[in-house]
Each structure stands twice: as structure tokens, then as C-alpha cells.
Design a protein around this motif. Sequence first.
Motif, short mmCIF file in Angstrom:
data_model
loop_
_atom_site.label_atom_id
_atom_site.label_comp_id
_atom_site.label_asym_id
_atom_site.label_seq_id
_atom_site.Cartn_x
_atom_site.Cartn_y
_atom_site.Cartn_z
N TYR A 1 -5.48 -11.54 11.75
CA TYR A 1 -5.55 -12.57 12.77
C TYR A 1 -6.98 -12.89 13.19
O TYR A 1 -7.28 -14.02 13.54
N VAL A 2 -7.88 -11.95 13.13
CA VAL A 2 -9.29 -12.24 13.39
C VAL A 2 -9.81 -13.18 12.31
O VAL A 2 -10.49 -14.17 12.60
N LEU A 3 -9.46 -12.92 11.07
CA LEU A 3 -9.87 -13.77 9.95
C LEU A 3 -9.31 -15.17 10.09
O LEU A 3 -10.03 -16.16 9.90
N ILE B 1 3.16 -0.81 16.66
CA ILE B 1 3.04 -2.18 16.18
C ILE B 1 3.77 -3.17 17.09
O ILE B 1 4.19 -4.23 16.65
N SER B 2 3.93 -2.85 18.36
CA SER B 2 4.64 -3.74 19.26
C SER B 2 3.90 -5.07 19.38
O SER B 2 2.68 -5.14 19.24
N ASN B 3 4.66 -6.14 19.60
CA ASN B 3 4.15 -7.51 19.73
C ASN B 3 3.50 -8.03 18.46
O ASN B 3 2.71 -8.96 18.51
N LYS B 4 3.81 -7.44 17.32
CA LYS B 4 3.34 -7.94 16.04
C LYS B 4 4.57 -8.30 15.22
O LYS B 4 5.47 -7.51 15.07
N SER B 5 4.59 -9.51 14.72
CA SER B 5 5.78 -9.95 13.97
C SER B 5 5.56 -9.73 12.49
O SER B 5 5.00 -10.56 11.79
N LEU C 1 2.21 2.90 10.31
CA LEU C 1 2.23 1.94 11.41
C LEU C 1 0.83 1.68 11.96
O LEU C 1 0.49 0.55 12.32
N LYS C 2 0.00 2.72 12.02
CA LYS C 2 -1.39 2.53 12.45
C LYS C 2 -2.14 1.65 11.48
O LYS C 2 -2.89 0.75 11.88
N LYS C 3 -1.95 1.87 10.19
CA LYS C 3 -2.61 1.05 9.18
C LYS C 3 -2.13 -0.39 9.25
O LYS C 3 -2.93 -1.33 9.16
N LEU C 4 -0.83 -0.60 9.43
CA LEU C 4 -0.29 -1.96 9.57
C LEU C 4 -0.86 -2.67 10.80
O LEU C 4 -1.17 -3.85 10.75
N SER C 5 -0.99 -1.93 11.89
CA SER C 5 -1.56 -2.50 13.11
C SER C 5 -3.00 -2.95 12.88
O SER C 5 -3.39 -4.05 13.28
N GLU C 6 -3.78 -2.11 12.21
CA GLU C 6 -5.18 -2.46 11.91
C GLU C 6 -5.25 -3.66 10.98
O GLU C 6 -6.06 -4.57 11.19
N LEU C 7 -4.41 -3.69 9.95
CA LEU C 7 -4.40 -4.82 9.01
C LEU C 7 -3.99 -6.11 9.69
O LEU C 7 -4.53 -7.18 9.41
N TRP C 8 -3.04 -6.02 10.61
CA TRP C 8 -2.57 -7.20 11.34
C TRP C 8 -3.69 -7.78 12.19
O TRP C 8 -3.90 -8.99 12.21
N PHE D 1 0.85 -1.18 0.00
CA PHE D 1 0.00 0.00 0.00
C PHE D 1 0.90 1.23 0.00
O PHE D 1 2.10 1.12 0.19
N SER D 2 0.30 2.38 -0.26
CA SER D 2 1.07 3.62 -0.34
C SER D 2 0.53 4.67 0.61
O SER D 2 -0.69 4.82 0.75
N VAL D 3 1.43 5.37 1.25
CA VAL D 3 1.14 6.57 2.02
C VAL D 3 2.24 7.54 1.62
O VAL D 3 3.41 7.31 1.95
N TYR D 4 1.88 8.58 0.89
CA TYR D 4 2.89 9.48 0.34
C TYR D 4 3.74 10.08 1.46
O TYR D 4 3.19 10.48 2.47
N PRO D 5 5.03 10.04 1.35
CA PRO D 5 5.94 9.74 0.25
C PRO D 5 6.52 8.32 0.29
O PRO D 5 7.67 8.12 -0.08
#
Length: 140
Positions: A130-132, A89-93, A119-126, A34-38
Motif C-alpha cells: 500500500y505504500v508503493l 492482520i486485522s483491518n487488512k483485506s 501473519l507477521k510477514k503478510l502484514s509487512e508485505l501488505w 512464499f514458504s514458512v515451514y511447514p
Amino acid sequence: MNERSKKGHFSFSKRERISEKKIIDSLFSSGNKFSVYPFDVRFLNQDENSDSISKVLITVSSSKVKSAVKRNLLKRRIKESYRINKNIISNKSLMIAFIYISEEIFKFLVINKAIKKILKKLSELWVEFYVLIHQVLFVQ
């Protein structure tokens, strides 16, 4: 002090950096993007048997930023921003590649804002991932 690191929570140790070509190839071939400029961001969940530390690759293209001094400046700013905000994103590998795509040299505040958003987007995606996985494994 962070239990995983002897240097503390705000360190950026060698263990947190991606340097193996095999891992980099898998990140770019089968990783999500995904992209978040820049930045363009590539990420991949690490194996279950690996440690729970997220690993990072930071790259600034020499075709976009010609001067090595400016590329190194940008990499230092990106590393510092990640180091300060990695608790999101702590405790997420995860394995993450931050690819700087702009030709413009942004100030630290702009880079920091983008890294926080990433990092917020990665945390949400993670969490969604895992819920899925748990739904698929435990519903059957």
C-alpha cells in the motif's frame, strides 16, 4: 467485541473462509507465494469494494498425510492458531491459502509459531504494497 463480527474478535466465522472455486482458482493462478515451514502460503489482496475481513483457505494434502483423522487434526490446529492470531492482520483485506506441505504431524505449538510468522510477514508485505501504491498514485 469486534465491530465486524457479532461473535467477537476470536471467532472464525463462515464469512472468513474461502469456499468459492472461482476465488480459489484466482488465488492459485495470480496470487503471490512464499514458504514458512511447514506451510506454503498463497495470498492475494481483495478488491477495494469488498469488506475488510481477510479470508482463509486451509488445506492438508491427502498425498502427504494419508490418514483423514490426522488431516482433520492438522486442519483444526491450523484453524485454531489462525483464530487466535488473526489480530496481527486485522483491518487488512487479504485472501490467504495455508497449504500444509509436511508429512510430519506437528504439535500445536510448532504450527502456532509458524502461523504467527506467516501473519507477521503478510502484514509487512501488505503495508509495503500500500505504500508503493500510494507513491505511484500520488507522486504523479
